[in-house]
Scaffold this motif. Structure first.
Motif, short mmCIF file in Angstrom:
data_model
loop_
_atom_site.label_atom_id
_atom_site.label_comp_id
_atom_site.label_asym_id
_atom_site.label_seq_id
_atom_site.Cartn_x
_atom_site.Cartn_y
_atom_site.Cartn_z
N GLY A 4 43.55 147.50 24.37
CA GLY A 4 43.99 148.91 23.33
C GLY A 4 43.04 148.53 22.47
N ILE A 5 42.38 148.00 21.47
CA ILE A 5 41.80 147.79 20.42
C ILE A 5 40.20 148.57 20.65
CG2 ILE A 5 40.46 146.70 18.92
CD1 ILE A 5 42.30 144.47 18.65
N SER A 6 40.05 147.97 21.93
CA SER A 6 38.19 148.99 22.17
C SER A 6 38.56 150.19 22.85
CB SER A 6 37.72 148.40 23.73
OG SER A 6 37.55 146.47 23.52
N ARG A 7 40.04 150.57 23.23
CA ARG A 7 40.14 151.95 24.02
C ARG A 7 40.42 153.10 22.55
NH1 ARG A 7 43.25 152.13 29.45
NH2 ARG A 7 41.81 151.72 30.91
N ALA A 8 40.71 152.64 21.82
CA ALA A 8 41.73 152.91 20.25
C ALA A 8 40.49 153.34 19.00
CB ALA A 8 42.60 152.16 19.49
N LEU A 9 39.38 151.98 18.97
CA LEU A 9 38.08 152.42 18.61
C LEU A 9 37.65 153.34 19.14
CD1 LEU A 9 37.24 148.94 17.80
CD2 LEU A 9 37.35 150.47 16.12
N THR B 164 33.18 158.02 18.75
CA THR B 164 32.64 158.33 19.80
C THR B 164 31.38 157.08 19.72
OG1 THR B 164 31.26 160.17 18.93
CG2 THR B 164 33.74 160.58 20.66
N GLU B 165 30.75 157.22 18.65
CA GLU B 165 29.34 156.25 18.29
C GLU B 165 29.88 154.38 18.67
OE1 GLU B 165 27.94 156.37 14.67
OE2 GLU B 165 27.26 158.25 14.29
N PHE B 166 30.87 154.45 19.18
CA PHE B 166 31.87 153.12 19.38
C PHE B 166 31.00 153.13 20.65
CE2 PHE B 166 34.41 152.81 15.11
CZ PHE B 166 33.17 152.43 14.30
N HIS B 167 30.95 153.78 21.44
CA HIS B 167 31.12 153.97 22.93
C HIS B 167 30.13 153.17 23.32
CE1 HIS B 167 32.52 154.74 26.94
NE2 HIS B 167 30.79 155.15 26.91
N LYS B 168 29.23 153.09 22.86
CA LYS B 168 27.88 152.54 23.91
C LYS B 168 28.04 150.61 23.36
CE LYS B 168 23.09 153.31 25.15
NZ LYS B 168 21.87 153.74 24.68
N PRO B 169 28.26 150.57 22.09
CA PRO B 169 27.80 148.86 21.89
C PRO B 169 30.07 148.25 22.84
CG PRO B 169 28.67 149.61 20.09
CD PRO B 169 28.14 150.77 21.79
#
Length: 160
Positions: A112-117, A122-127
């Motif tokens: 849930g935290i990952s999806r919210a981040l 959108t820059e958080f998607h790749k890492p």
């Protein structure tokens, strides 16, 4: 005259169909500048997570993180997405978790935290994707079969 009306109706239908398709394609964003929402699931646990900019306070079902998840391993699992992004202490997390055990709940909160981040920036998607934090772990408990003690364990065989 009736044929002209039918042809006019046919001409109008594609225009309204494209307008409907455009309105369906545009969804209301789950993110705003105040809060970002993400849902996480793991085994039987379901977590609803709200993320806000803050000091790093994590609240689970109205309790502090250290009080709800006493084991350090579970707290580490929950903080993994922040550690990958080097954003530990930048976000406040408020979540509600139902179902499953503590391990499954910790995994659900992490997803849930990952999806919210991911929705937050959108820059958080790749890492997050390369760390496999956006992947839902589909493993669940195998059901018990009839004629067996458990899912695969058989009754003890007696030769005599």
């Amino acid at each position: 005259m009736a044929t002209k009306a039918k042809s006019a109706e046919k001409a109008e239908k594609p225009a309204t169909a494209t307008a409907k398709a455009e309105s369906k394609a545009v969804k209301a964003p789950k993110s705003n500048e105040l809060r970002t929402y993400g849902t996480g699931r793991r085994k039987d646990a379901v977590a609803r997570v709200w993320l806000t900019r803050g000091t790093g306070k994590i609240t689970v079902n109205g309790k502090d993180l250290t009080q709800y998840f006493a084991r350090p391993v579970l707290r580490m699992i929950i903080n993994q997405p922040f550690a990958v992004l080097n954003r530990v202490g930048n976000f406040d997390v408020n979540c509600t978790v139902v179902g499953g055990g503590l391990s499954g709940q910790a995994g659900a909160v992490r997803l849930g935290i990952s999806r919210a981040l991911n929705l937050y920036d959108t820059e958080f998607h790749k890492p997050l994707r390369s760390g496999a934090f956006l992947t839902r772990d589909a493993r669940v408990v195998e059901r018990k079969k009839y004629g067996r003690r458990k899912a695969r364990r058989s009754f003890q065989f007696s030769k005599r």
